[in-house]
Design a protein around this motif. Structure first.
Motif, mmCIF file in Angstrom:
data_model
loop_
_atom_site.group_PDB
_atom_site.id
_atom_site.type_symbol
_atom_site.label_atom_id
_atom_site.label_comp_id
_atom_site.label_asym_id
_atom_site.label_seq_id
_atom_site.Cartn_x
_atom_site.Cartn_y
_atom_site.Cartn_z
ATOM 1 N N GLU A 265 38.351 55.929 -1.576
ATOM 2 C CA GLU A 265 37.807 57.268 -1.305
ATOM 3 C C GLU A 265 38.918 58.186 -0.814
ATOM 4 O O GLU A 265 39.957 57.733 -0.316
ATOM 5 N N GLY A 266 38.688 59.475 -0.933
ATOM 6 C CA GLY A 266 39.640 60.455 -0.425
ATOM 7 C C GLY A 266 39.676 61.697 -1.289
ATOM 8 O O GLY A 266 39.018 61.788 -2.327
ATOM 9 N N ASP A 275 48.608 62.805 7.157
ATOM 10 C CA ASP A 275 48.303 61.431 6.760
ATOM 11 C C ASP A 275 47.351 61.320 5.583
ATOM 12 O O ASP A 275 47.170 60.239 5.032
ATOM 13 N N GLY A 276 46.717 62.416 5.174
ATOM 14 C CA GLY A 276 45.742 62.344 4.106
ATOM 15 C C GLY A 276 44.463 61.668 4.563
ATOM 16 O O GLY A 276 44.270 61.367 5.753
ATOM 17 N N ASN A 277 43.557 61.419 3.610
ATOM 18 C CA ASN A 277 42.286 60.753 3.946
ATOM 19 C C ASN A 277 41.936 59.704 2.894
ATOM 20 O O ASN A 277 40.776 59.519 2.556
ATOM 21 N N THR A 278 42.970 59.024 2.391
ATOM 22 C CA THR A 278 42.755 57.959 1.416
ATOM 23 C C THR A 278 42.417 56.664 2.142
ATOM 24 O O THR A 278 43.235 56.144 2.903
ATOM 25 N N TYR A 279 41.217 56.153 1.896
ATOM 26 C CA TYR A 279 40.771 54.914 2.539
ATOM 27 C C TYR A 279 40.381 53.894 1.477
ATOM 28 O O TYR A 279 39.851 54.247 0.419
ATOM 29 N N ILE A 280 40.648 52.628 1.793
ATOM 30 C CA ILE A 280 40.085 51.525 1.025
ATOM 31 C C ILE A 280 39.132 50.766 1.937
ATOM 32 O O ILE A 280 39.484 50.419 3.072
ATOM 33 N N THR A 281 37.937 50.527 1.443
ATOM 34 C CA THR A 281 36.897 49.802 2.168
ATOM 35 C C THR A 281 36.607 48.501 1.440
ATOM 36 O O THR A 281 36.533 48.483 0.208
ATOM 37 N N LEU A 302 54.258 62.686 -1.834
ATOM 38 C CA LEU A 302 53.769 63.177 -3.121
ATOM 39 C C LEU A 302 53.147 64.562 -2.964
ATOM 40 O O LEU A 302 52.420 64.830 -2.011
ATOM 41 N N THR A 303 53.409 65.418 -3.941
ATOM 42 C CA THR A 303 52.742 66.715 -3.995
ATOM 43 C C THR A 303 51.359 66.536 -4.600
ATOM 44 O O THR A 303 51.225 65.897 -5.646
ATOM 45 N N TYR A 304 50.351 67.060 -3.973
ATOM 46 C CA TYR A 304 48.943 66.966 -4.364
ATOM 47 C C TYR A 304 48.334 65.655 -3.869
ATOM 48 O O TYR A 304 47.434 65.641 -3.078
ATOM 49 N N ARG A 305 48.777 64.483 -4.332
ATOM 50 C CA ARG A 305 48.426 63.153 -3.803
ATOM 51 C C ARG A 305 46.909 62.932 -3.697
ATOM 52 O O ARG A 305 46.350 62.798 -2.635
ATOM 53 N N GLU A 306 46.252 62.867 -4.850
ATOM 54 C CA GLU A 306 44.820 62.572 -4.875
ATOM 55 C C GLU A 306 44.602 61.112 -5.267
ATOM 56 O O GLU A 306 45.076 60.675 -6.312
ATOM 57 N N PRO A 307 43.880 60.334 -4.446
ATOM 58 C CA PRO A 307 43.635 58.929 -4.797
ATOM 59 C C PRO A 307 42.776 58.830 -6.044
ATOM 60 O O PRO A 307 41.770 59.522 -6.171
#
Length: 349
Positions: A265-266, A275-281, A302-307
Protein backbone atom coordinates in the motif's frame (compact mmCIF):
# COMPACT_ATOMS: atom_id res chain seq x y z
CA UNK A 1 -17.45 -21.81 -8.80
CA UNK A 2 -19.15 -21.58 -5.43
CA UNK A 3 -22.27 -19.96 -4.11
CA UNK A 4 -22.25 -16.93 -1.84
CA UNK A 5 -23.86 -18.36 1.29
CA UNK A 6 -25.65 -16.51 4.05
CA UNK A 7 -23.11 -17.82 6.53
CA UNK A 8 -20.22 -16.41 4.49
CA UNK A 9 -21.94 -13.06 4.22
CA UNK A 10 -22.45 -12.84 7.97
CA UNK A 11 -18.83 -13.75 8.69
CA UNK A 12 -17.52 -11.23 6.16
CA UNK A 13 -19.76 -8.51 7.61
CA UNK A 14 -18.36 -9.27 11.05
CA UNK A 15 -14.88 -9.01 9.62
CA UNK A 16 -15.61 -5.54 8.32
CA UNK A 17 -16.76 -4.44 11.75
CA UNK A 18 -13.45 -5.64 13.13
CA UNK A 19 -11.49 -3.72 10.48
CA UNK A 20 -11.25 -0.47 12.43
CA UNK A 21 -7.48 -0.30 12.73
CA UNK A 22 -4.62 -2.29 11.30
CA UNK A 23 -2.99 -4.07 14.24
CA UNK A 24 -0.99 -7.30 14.40
CA UNK A 25 -3.78 -8.94 16.37
CA UNK A 26 -6.38 -8.08 13.73
CA UNK A 27 -8.04 -11.23 12.36
CA UNK A 28 -10.17 -11.86 9.28
CA UNK A 29 -10.22 -15.64 9.51
CA UNK A 30 -11.20 -17.92 6.69
CA UNK A 31 -14.44 -19.84 7.34
CA UNK A 32 -12.98 -22.71 5.33
CA UNK A 33 -11.57 -25.70 7.17
CA UNK A 34 -8.72 -26.44 4.76
CA UNK A 35 -5.21 -25.22 5.43
CA UNK A 36 -2.54 -23.73 3.19
CA UNK A 37 0.85 -25.37 3.75
CA UNK A 38 3.09 -23.14 5.86
CA UNK A 39 6.46 -21.76 4.73
CA UNK A 40 8.89 -19.36 6.34
CA UNK A 41 7.70 -15.76 6.23
CA UNK A 42 9.79 -12.84 5.03
CA UNK A 43 11.38 -10.55 7.60
CA UNK A 44 9.82 -7.22 6.69
CA UNK A 45 12.29 -5.33 8.91
CA UNK A 46 15.33 -6.45 6.88
CA UNK A 47 17.07 -3.96 4.57
CA UNK A 48 15.88 -3.99 0.98
CA UNK A 49 18.22 -4.59 -1.95
CA UNK A 50 18.06 -3.20 -5.48
CA UNK A 51 17.15 -5.47 -8.39
CA UNK A 52 16.59 -2.92 -11.17
CA UNK A 53 16.45 0.88 -11.14
CA UNK A 54 15.59 3.58 -13.67
CA UNK A 55 14.29 1.10 -16.24
CA UNK A 56 12.35 2.25 -19.29
CA UNK A 57 9.46 -0.03 -20.32
CA UNK A 58 7.66 -0.38 -23.65
CA UNK A 59 5.29 2.46 -22.74
CA UNK A 60 6.12 5.56 -20.70
CA UNK A 61 3.24 5.18 -18.24
CA UNK A 62 3.33 4.15 -14.58
CA UNK A 63 4.36 0.60 -13.74
CA UNK A 64 1.29 -1.19 -12.38
CA UNK A 65 2.68 -4.60 -11.42
CA UNK A 66 5.19 -7.28 -12.36
CA UNK A 67 6.01 -10.98 -12.00
CA UNK A 68 8.89 -13.38 -12.64
CA UNK A 69 9.36 -16.43 -14.83
CA UNK A 70 11.79 -18.06 -12.41
CA UNK A 71 12.70 -20.96 -14.70
CA UNK A 72 13.41 -18.99 -17.88
CA UNK A 73 14.69 -15.94 -15.96
CA UNK A 74 12.40 -13.28 -17.39
CA UNK A 75 10.69 -10.35 -15.75
CA UNK A 76 7.27 -9.19 -16.96
CA UNK A 77 5.75 -5.80 -16.23
CA UNK A 78 2.32 -4.39 -16.99
CA UNK A 79 1.17 -0.77 -17.45
CA UNK A 80 -1.87 1.09 -18.67
CA UNK A 81 -1.35 1.78 -22.36
CA UNK A 82 -0.02 5.21 -23.19
CA UNK A 83 -2.34 7.61 -25.00
CA UNK A 84 -1.90 8.44 -28.67
CA UNK A 85 -1.23 4.90 -29.91
CA UNK A 86 -3.14 3.31 -32.77
CA UNK A 87 -3.16 -0.50 -32.86
CA UNK A 88 -4.17 -2.72 -35.80
CA UNK A 89 -7.93 -2.55 -36.34
CA UNK A 90 -8.29 0.86 -34.68
CA UNK A 91 -9.43 3.74 -36.87
CA UNK A 92 -7.45 6.42 -35.04
CA UNK A 93 -5.08 6.92 -32.10
CA UNK A 94 -6.77 6.37 -28.73
CA UNK A 95 -6.39 8.70 -25.74
CA UNK A 96 -4.88 7.57 -22.46
CA UNK A 97 -8.18 8.21 -20.67
CA UNK A 98 -10.02 5.90 -23.06
CA UNK A 99 -7.29 3.27 -22.73
CA UNK A 100 -7.71 3.33 -18.95
CA UNK A 101 -11.49 3.16 -19.19
CA UNK A 102 -11.32 0.26 -21.64
CA UNK A 103 -8.77 -1.64 -19.56
CA UNK A 104 -6.05 -1.62 -22.25
CA UNK A 105 -2.64 -2.71 -20.97
CA UNK A 106 0.94 -2.87 -22.19
CA UNK A 107 2.92 -5.97 -21.19
CA UNK A 108 6.73 -5.77 -21.36
CA UNK A 109 9.14 -8.71 -21.29
CA UNK A 110 12.59 -8.01 -19.81
CA UNK A 111 15.60 -9.99 -18.74
CA UNK A 112 16.29 -10.02 -15.01
CA UNK A 113 18.74 -7.13 -15.41
CA UNK A 114 15.94 -4.92 -16.69
CA UNK A 115 16.67 -4.90 -20.44
CA UNK A 116 13.56 -4.88 -22.64
CA UNK A 117 13.21 -7.93 -24.89
CA UNK A 118 9.70 -7.66 -26.31
CA UNK A 119 6.12 -6.60 -25.56
CA UNK A 120 2.42 -7.34 -26.06
CA UNK A 121 -0.75 -5.28 -25.88
CA UNK A 122 -3.80 -6.50 -23.95
CA UNK A 123 -7.05 -4.78 -24.94
CA UNK A 124 -10.05 -4.91 -22.61
CA UNK A 125 -8.28 -6.67 -19.74
CA UNK A 126 -8.36 -4.34 -16.71
CA UNK A 127 -6.17 -2.14 -14.54
CA UNK A 128 -3.12 -4.39 -14.13
CA UNK A 129 -3.14 -4.32 -10.32
CA UNK A 130 -1.30 -7.66 -10.14
CA UNK A 131 -0.17 -10.37 -12.56
CA UNK A 132 1.39 -13.83 -12.33
CA UNK A 133 3.74 -15.84 -14.54
CA UNK A 134 3.89 -19.60 -14.93
CA UNK A 135 6.89 -21.17 -16.72
CA UNK A 136 5.94 -23.84 -19.23
CA UNK A 137 6.84 -25.68 -22.42
CA UNK A 138 5.41 -25.07 -25.88
CA UNK A 139 4.17 -27.58 -28.44
CA UNK A 140 7.66 -27.93 -29.93
CA UNK A 141 9.41 -28.22 -26.58
CA UNK A 142 10.46 -24.58 -26.45
CA UNK A 143 10.26 -22.68 -23.13
CA UNK A 144 7.11 -20.59 -22.77
CA UNK A 145 5.98 -18.06 -20.18
CA UNK A 146 2.25 -18.20 -19.43
CA UNK A 147 0.84 -14.93 -18.17
CA UNK A 148 -2.02 -14.83 -15.66
CA UNK A 149 -3.97 -11.58 -15.61
CA UNK A 150 -7.39 -10.12 -15.07
CA UNK A 151 -9.63 -10.00 -18.15
CA UNK A 152 -13.07 -8.83 -19.38
CA UNK A 153 -12.74 -5.29 -18.08
CA UNK A 154 -15.79 -3.45 -16.81
CA UNK A 155 -16.12 -0.01 -15.23
CA UNK A 156 -18.23 1.11 -12.32
CA UNK A 157 -18.98 4.67 -13.45
CA UNK A 158 -18.52 5.12 -17.19
CA UNK A 159 -19.50 8.76 -16.96
CA UNK A 160 -16.45 9.36 -14.76
CA UNK A 161 -14.09 8.25 -17.51
CA UNK A 162 -11.74 6.53 -15.04
CA UNK A 163 -10.69 2.87 -15.10
CA UNK A 164 -11.77 -0.54 -16.31
CA UNK A 165 -11.34 -3.49 -13.94
CA UNK A 166 -11.20 -7.22 -14.64
CA UNK A 167 -14.12 -9.54 -13.90
CA UNK A 168 -12.41 -12.90 -14.59
CA UNK A 169 -8.86 -14.16 -14.79
CA UNK A 170 -7.01 -15.32 -17.89
CA UNK A 171 -4.01 -17.44 -18.89
CA UNK A 172 -2.14 -17.05 -22.18
CA UNK A 173 1.37 -17.60 -23.56
CA UNK A 174 3.57 -14.59 -24.05
CA UNK A 175 3.67 -13.94 -27.80
CA UNK A 176 6.07 -11.32 -29.18
CA UNK A 177 4.29 -8.25 -30.48
CA UNK A 178 0.79 -9.72 -30.27
CA UNK A 179 -2.36 -7.70 -29.61
CA UNK A 180 -4.69 -9.81 -27.47
CA UNK A 181 -8.36 -9.27 -26.68
CA UNK A 182 -10.75 -11.18 -24.38
CA UNK A 183 -11.92 -13.04 -27.50
CA UNK A 184 -8.49 -14.22 -28.66
CA UNK A 185 -8.90 -17.99 -29.28
CA UNK A 186 -5.71 -19.09 -27.49
CA UNK A 187 -6.61 -17.25 -24.28
CA UNK A 188 -8.09 -19.34 -21.44
CA UNK A 189 -10.54 -17.80 -18.97
CA UNK A 190 -11.40 -18.85 -15.44
CA UNK A 191 -14.37 -17.74 -13.36
CA UNK A 192 -13.51 -19.00 -9.88
CA UNK A 193 -15.89 -17.01 -7.64
CA UNK A 194 -19.45 -16.58 -8.83
CA UNK A 195 -20.51 -12.93 -9.00
CA UNK A 196 -17.02 -11.53 -8.30
CA UNK A 197 -15.49 -8.48 -9.95
CA UNK A 198 -12.23 -6.50 -9.56
CA UNK A 199 -10.40 -9.80 -10.08
CA UNK A 200 -6.59 -9.86 -10.02
CA UNK A 201 -4.17 -12.75 -9.63
CA UNK A 202 -0.77 -13.77 -8.28
CA UNK A 203 1.03 -17.14 -8.42
CA UNK A 204 3.16 -18.99 -5.89
CA UNK A 205 4.80 -21.53 -8.20
CA UNK A 206 6.96 -22.89 -5.36
CA UNK A 207 3.81 -24.26 -3.68
CA UNK A 208 1.47 -24.73 -6.69
CA UNK A 209 -0.83 -21.95 -5.49
CA UNK A 210 -2.91 -19.26 -7.18
CA UNK A 211 -4.19 -16.36 -5.11
CA UNK A 212 -7.00 -14.24 -6.51
CA UNK A 213 -8.07 -10.91 -5.10
CA UNK A 214 -11.72 -10.19 -5.83
CA UNK A 215 -14.64 -8.05 -4.75
CA UNK A 216 -18.01 -9.48 -3.78
CA UNK A 217 -20.89 -7.52 -2.27
CA UNK A 218 -18.57 -4.58 -1.70
CA UNK A 219 -15.87 -6.52 0.17
CA UNK A 220 -12.41 -7.40 -1.10
CA UNK A 221 -11.25 -10.97 -0.47
CA UNK A 222 -8.24 -13.14 -1.22
CA UNK A 223 -8.99 -16.73 -2.23
CA UNK A 224 -6.23 -19.33 -2.53
CA UNK A 225 -6.51 -22.25 -4.98
CA UNK A 226 -4.32 -25.12 -6.12
CA UNK A 227 -2.88 -23.88 -9.39
CA UNK A 228 -2.83 -27.30 -11.05
CA UNK A 229 -6.52 -27.82 -10.30
CA UNK A 230 -7.46 -24.39 -11.64
CA UNK A 231 -5.67 -25.20 -14.90
CA UNK A 232 -7.68 -28.42 -15.25
CA UNK A 233 -10.92 -26.40 -15.30
CA UNK A 234 -12.34 -28.82 -12.74
CA UNK A 235 -14.75 -27.84 -9.98
CA UNK A 236 -12.33 -25.94 -7.77
CA UNK A 237 -12.86 -24.96 -4.14
CA UNK A 238 -10.52 -22.48 -2.42
CA UNK A 239 -8.10 -23.72 0.21
CA UNK A 240 -8.58 -20.45 2.07
CA UNK A 241 -10.55 -17.24 1.72
CA UNK A 242 -9.83 -14.16 3.83
CA UNK A 243 -11.25 -10.66 3.83
CA UNK A 244 -8.77 -7.89 3.05
CA UNK A 245 -7.79 -6.03 6.21
CA UNK A 246 -8.33 -2.30 6.29
CA UNK A 247 -5.39 -0.41 4.82
CA UNK A 248 -4.39 3.19 5.48
CA UNK A 249 -3.35 4.09 1.94
CA UNK A 250 -3.97 3.04 -1.66
CA UNK A 251 -3.82 -0.70 -2.35
CA UNK A 252 -0.94 -1.33 -4.77
CA UNK A 253 -0.38 -5.07 -5.11
CA UNK A 254 -0.23 -8.48 -3.46
CA UNK A 255 1.48 -11.84 -3.57
CA UNK A 256 1.76 -14.94 -1.41
CA UNK A 257 4.40 -17.46 -0.42
CA UNK A 258 3.19 -20.55 1.39
CA UNK A 259 0.59 -19.60 3.94
CA UNK A 260 1.53 -15.90 4.11
CA UNK A 261 -0.16 -13.21 2.05
CA UNK A 262 1.67 -9.93 1.46
CA UNK A 263 -0.08 -6.64 0.68
CA UNK A 264 1.46 -3.44 -0.68
CA UNK A 265 0.00 0.00 0.00
CA UNK A 266 1.00 3.62 -0.38
CA UNK A 267 0.92 6.69 -2.60
CA UNK A 268 3.57 8.60 -4.50
CA UNK A 269 5.94 10.17 -2.02
CA UNK A 270 6.04 13.75 -3.32
CA UNK A 271 3.55 14.82 -0.65
CA UNK A 272 4.84 12.49 2.09
CA UNK A 273 8.50 13.53 2.38
CA UNK A 274 10.84 12.30 3.79
CA UNK A 275 9.89 8.66 4.45
CA UNK A 276 6.88 8.12 2.20
CA UNK A 277 3.98 5.83 3.15
CA UNK A 278 4.87 2.57 1.42
CA UNK A 279 3.92 -0.34 3.69
CA UNK A 280 3.99 -4.09 3.30
CA UNK A 281 1.54 -6.03 5.46
CA UNK A 282 1.66 -9.78 6.04
CA UNK A 283 -1.46 -11.87 6.67
CA UNK A 284 -1.77 -15.51 7.74
CA UNK A 285 -3.94 -17.13 5.08
CA UNK A 286 -5.02 -19.90 7.43
CA UNK A 287 -6.31 -17.61 10.18
CA UNK A 288 -6.73 -14.24 8.46
CA UNK A 289 -4.58 -12.64 11.18
CA UNK A 290 -2.42 -9.65 10.32
CA UNK A 291 1.04 -10.73 11.47
CA UNK A 292 3.21 -7.74 10.55
CA UNK A 293 3.20 -4.32 8.89
CA UNK A 294 6.36 -2.40 8.10
CA UNK A 295 7.30 0.86 6.39
CA UNK A 296 9.49 0.38 3.31
CA UNK A 297 12.13 3.10 3.10
CA UNK A 298 14.07 1.75 0.10
CA UNK A 299 14.98 4.11 -2.74
CA UNK A 300 14.27 7.36 -0.87
CA UNK A 301 15.80 9.49 -3.62
CA UNK A 302 13.46 8.42 -6.40
CA UNK A 303 11.43 11.19 -7.98
CA UNK A 304 7.68 10.48 -7.66
CA UNK A 305 8.28 7.01 -6.00
CA UNK A 306 4.86 5.35 -6.16
CA UNK A 307 4.71 1.74 -4.87
CA UNK A 308 3.48 -0.62 -7.59
CA UNK A 309 3.34 -4.41 -7.48
CA UNK A 310 4.58 -7.33 -5.37
CA UNK A 311 6.01 -10.66 -6.54
CA UNK A 312 8.06 -13.57 -5.25
CA UNK A 313 11.25 -14.30 -7.15
CA UNK A 314 13.05 -17.65 -6.95
CA UNK A 315 16.63 -16.93 -8.09
CA UNK A 316 17.19 -20.70 -8.21
CA UNK A 317 13.92 -22.60 -8.76
CA UNK A 318 15.65 -25.77 -7.53
CA UNK A 319 15.89 -24.07 -4.14
CA UNK A 320 12.44 -22.59 -3.50
CA UNK A 321 13.34 -22.26 0.18
CA UNK A 322 15.47 -19.21 -0.75
CA UNK A 323 12.92 -16.76 -2.21
CA UNK A 324 12.88 -13.00 -2.59
CA UNK A 325 9.93 -10.71 -1.90
CA UNK A 326 10.14 -8.05 -4.61
CA UNK A 327 8.26 -4.74 -4.59
CA UNK A 328 8.18 -2.05 -7.23
CA UNK A 329 8.20 1.72 -7.51
CA UNK A 330 7.22 3.89 -10.44
CA UNK A 331 9.45 6.94 -10.79
CA UNK A 332 10.11 9.86 -13.11
CA UNK A 333 8.01 12.61 -14.61
CA UNK A 334 4.70 12.32 -16.45
CA UNK A 335 5.38 10.99 -19.92
CA UNK A 336 8.68 9.46 -18.85
CA UNK A 337 7.91 7.02 -16.06
CA UNK A 338 10.43 4.34 -15.15
CA UNK A 339 10.34 1.07 -13.23
CA UNK A 340 12.34 0.25 -10.11
CA UNK A 341 12.26 -3.04 -8.20
CA UNK A 342 13.72 -3.83 -4.77
CA UNK A 343 13.55 -7.01 -2.74
CA UNK A 344 13.77 -8.57 0.71
CA UNK A 345 15.43 -11.96 1.06
CA UNK A 346 15.72 -12.48 4.82
CA UNK A 347 13.32 -15.02 6.31
CA UNK A 348 12.05 -15.24 9.84
CA UNK A 349 13.21 -18.17 11.97
Amino acid sequence: MRAWSQRKFVMSACAVLLALTLLPSQSFGSPLGAKVKAAQAFDLTAPAKELISGTDLQNNTVLQSFAFDNVNHYLYTVQLMAGGQQLPGESAPVSGADRALNGDLCLTKLDESGHVISYMYLKGFGHGVQIGVEPGVGQNGEPVSYLWTEVDAAHDHPADGTNGWGTQIARFPFTDGAVVTPNTPWLEKYSLIQGADRTTVSLDTAHDLLTMRYRLDGLFHFAVFELSKVKSHSHVQPLADVVQPQLSYDFQGFTSYGSTLYLLEGTHSVSTYPDGNTYITSVDLNSGEVTDRQLMTAAPDLTYREPEGLAVQLPDPNHPEAPRLAFGFASGDTGGRQANIYYLDALKD
